[in-house]
Design a protein around this motif. Structure first.
Motif, PDB file in Angstrom:
ATOM      1  N   VAL A  54       0.859  -1.189   0.000  1.00  0.00           N
ATOM      2  CA  VAL A  54       0.000   0.000   0.000  1.00  0.00           C
ATOM      3  C   VAL A  54       0.893   1.236   0.000  1.00  0.00           C
ATOM      4  O   VAL A  54       1.702   1.436   0.899  1.00  0.00           O
ATOM      5  N   ILE A  55       0.766   2.047  -1.029  1.00  0.00           N
ATOM      6  CA  ILE A  55       1.595   3.239  -1.201  1.00  0.00           C
ATOM      7  C   ILE A  55       0.880   4.476  -0.668  1.00  0.00           C
ATOM      8  O   ILE A  55       1.426   5.234   0.121  1.00  0.00           O
ATOM      9  N   THR A  56      -0.360   4.701  -1.115  1.00  0.00           N
ATOM     10  CA  THR A  56      -1.118   5.871  -0.680  1.00  0.00           C
ATOM     11  C   THR A  56      -2.589   5.506  -0.492  1.00  0.00           C
ATOM     12  O   THR A  56      -3.105   4.599  -1.142  1.00  0.00           O
ATOM     13  N   VAL A  57      -3.244   6.266   0.373  1.00  0.00           N
ATOM     14  CA  VAL A  57      -4.696   6.197   0.555  1.00  0.00           C
ATOM     15  C   VAL A  57      -5.178   7.637   0.545  1.00  0.00           C
ATOM     16  O   VAL A  57      -4.672   8.472   1.283  1.00  0.00           O
ATOM     17  N   ARG A  58      -6.151   7.906  -0.300  1.00  0.00           N
ATOM     18  CA  ARG A  58      -6.649   9.273  -0.427  1.00  0.00           C
ATOM     19  C   ARG A  58      -8.161   9.256  -0.451  1.00  0.00           C
ATOM     20  O   ARG A  58      -8.772   8.545  -1.251  1.00  0.00           O
ATOM     21  N   GLY A  59      -8.778  10.005   0.425  1.00  0.00           N
ATOM     22  CA  GLY A  59     -10.226  10.130   0.438  1.00  0.00           C
ATOM     23  C   GLY A  59     -10.665  11.216  -0.518  1.00  0.00           C
ATOM     24  O   GLY A  59      -9.927  12.163  -0.781  1.00  0.00           O
ATOM     25  N   CYS A  60     -11.865  11.073  -1.070  1.00  0.00           N
ATOM     26  CA  CYS A  60     -12.413  12.116  -1.923  1.00  0.00           C
ATOM     27  C   CYS A  60     -13.934  12.098  -1.843  1.00  0.00           C
ATOM     28  O   CYS A  60     -14.535  11.102  -1.450  1.00  0.00           O
ATOM     29  N   GLU A  61     -14.522  13.216  -2.203  1.00  0.00           N
ATOM     30  CA  GLU A  61     -15.976  13.365  -2.169  1.00  0.00           C
ATOM     31  C   GLU A  61     -16.511  13.347  -3.592  1.00  0.00           C
ATOM     32  O   GLU A  61     -16.022  14.064  -4.470  1.00  0.00           O
ATOM     33  N   VAL A  62     -17.519  12.526  -3.819  1.00  0.00           N
ATOM     34  CA  VAL A  62     -18.118  12.405  -5.147  1.00  0.00           C
ATOM     35  C   VAL A  62     -18.956  13.652  -5.445  1.00  0.00           C
ATOM     36  O   VAL A  62     -19.758  14.086  -4.621  1.00  0.00           O
ATOM     37  N   ASN A  63     -18.737  14.211  -6.621  1.00  0.00           N
ATOM     38  CA  ASN A  63     -19.546  15.337  -7.086  1.00  0.00           C
ATOM     39  C   ASN A  63     -20.578  14.853  -8.100  1.00  0.00           C
ATOM     40  O   ASN A  63     -21.744  15.212  -8.015  1.00  0.00           O
ATOM     41  N   GLU A  64     -20.152  14.027  -9.058  1.00  0.00           N
ATOM     42  CA  GLU A  64     -21.064  13.483 -10.072  1.00  0.00           C
ATOM     43  C   GLU A  64     -20.614  12.085 -10.467  1.00  0.00           C
ATOM     44  O   GLU A  64     -19.436  11.766 -10.384  1.00  0.00           O
ATOM     45  N   VAL A  65     -21.565  11.285 -10.933  1.00  0.00           N
ATOM     46  CA  VAL A  65     -21.292   9.973 -11.505  1.00  0.00           C
ATOM     47  C   VAL A  65     -21.808  10.012 -12.934  1.00  0.00           C
ATOM     48  O   VAL A  65     -22.955  10.384 -13.173  1.00  0.00           O
ATOM     49  N   VAL A  66     -20.942   9.620 -13.879  1.00  0.00           N
ATOM     50  CA  VAL A  66     -21.272   9.702 -15.298  1.00  0.00           C
ATOM     51  C   VAL A  66     -21.187   8.315 -15.915  1.00  0.00           C
ATOM     52  O   VAL A  66     -20.237   7.568 -15.646  1.00  0.00           O
ATOM     53  N   ASP A  67     -22.171   7.954 -16.761  1.00  0.00           N
ATOM     54  CA  ASP A  67     -22.116   6.656 -17.427  1.00  0.00           C
ATOM     55  C   ASP A  67     -21.287   6.752 -18.704  1.00  0.00           C
ATOM     56  O   ASP A  67     -20.753   7.814 -19.050  1.00  0.00           O
ATOM     57  N   GLU A  68     -21.191   5.639 -19.408  1.00  0.00           N
ATOM     58  CA  GLU A  68     -20.338   5.550 -20.601  1.00  0.00           C
ATOM     59  C   GLU A  68     -20.778   6.496 -21.721  1.00  0.00           C
ATOM     60  O   GLU A  68     -19.964   6.944 -22.523  1.00  0.00           O
ATOM     61  N   ALA A  69     -22.059   6.842 -21.747  1.00  0.00           N
ATOM     62  CA  ALA A  69     -22.585   7.735 -22.778  1.00  0.00           C
ATOM     63  C   ALA A  69     -22.472   9.205 -22.383  1.00  0.00           C
ATOM     64  O   ALA A  69     -22.877  10.086 -23.128  1.00  0.00           O
ATOM     65  N   GLY A  70     -21.925   9.469 -21.181  1.00  0.00           N
ATOM     66  CA  GLY A  70     -21.768  10.849 -20.728  1.00  0.00           C
ATOM     67  C   GLY A  70     -22.957  11.379 -19.941  1.00  0.00           C
ATOM     68  O   GLY A  70     -22.997  12.560 -19.607  1.00  0.00           O
ATOM     69  N   ASN A  71     -23.939  10.519 -19.651  1.00  0.00           N
ATOM     70  CA  ASN A  71     -25.099  10.932 -18.865  1.00  0.00           C
ATOM     71  C   ASN A  71     -24.723  11.048 -17.389  1.00  0.00           C
ATOM     72  O   ASN A  71     -24.141  10.116 -16.828  1.00  0.00           O
ATOM     73  N   VAL A  72     -25.053  12.164 -16.765  1.00  0.00           N
ATOM     74  CA  VAL A  72     -24.866  12.311 -15.320  1.00  0.00           C
ATOM     75  C   VAL A  72     -25.985  11.496 -14.681  1.00  0.00           C
ATOM     76  O   VAL A  72     -27.166  11.758 -14.906  1.00  0.00           O
TER      77      VAL A  72
END
Length: 160
Positions: A121-139
């Motif tokens: 294990v080299i790094t662990v970084r937390g982050c907050e999701v703003n958007e989820v996008v599918d393969e077609a670019g749909n939010v």
């Protein structure tokens, strides 16, 4: 939240991350880390790109905002796991973990080493999701109820 309470949550998060890493069984194969197992909420990412870094606020040394895109492919076989990954929402917290396994194919982890070194294990970084996008670019949060998500690739737009 008290310090003790925060430490308890940190410990739980650490335990969850360690459990996921054990389950995905990182191994060194032809110079690269590969994952031989699986875990319900751990997937290898296909790409990571920092998309924006804002200058520090006056008197600060760290950037005011860092945003990135993290892409991954959904598991194809288990619909329950796929559903859980498809239901990541804005403001959810995820953890990005960099693993460079020292364990060669066919070997077992060295139990005498600390977990981090044992599994690479080299790094662990937390982050907050703003958007989820599918393969077609749909939010995904913008999709109408019942409208199908497209493809197997998802991209999380996150704040680091």
């Amino acid at each position: 939240m008290t310090n003790t309470h925060a430490q308890y949550h940190s410990y739980e998060i650490r335990q969850d991350i360690e459990d996921a890493i054990r389950r995905i069984q990182p191994r060194l194969s032809t110079g690269e880390t590969v994952f031989r197992g699986w875990s319900r909420m751990a997937l290898p990412i296909s790409s990571f790109n920092i998309t924006r870094v804002l200058k520090p606020n006056l008197g600060d040394t760290k950037p005011a905002l860092v945003s990135a895109e993290v892409s991954y492919y959904l598991p194809g076989k288990n619909q329950q796991i796929r559903w859980e990954w498809d239901n990541i929402k804005q403001h959810d917290v995820i953890f990005l973990v960099t693993v460079q396994s020292p364990i060669r194919e066919g070997d077992t982890p060295n139990p005498d080493l600390p977990f981090r070194e044992r599994h690479g294990v080299i790094t662990v970084r937390g982050c907050e999701v703003n958007e989820v996008v599918d393969e077609a670019g749909n939010v995904l949060s913008d999709l109408e109820e019942g409208r199908e998500r497209r493809g197997n690739k998802r991209t999380l737009r996150v704040f680091l």
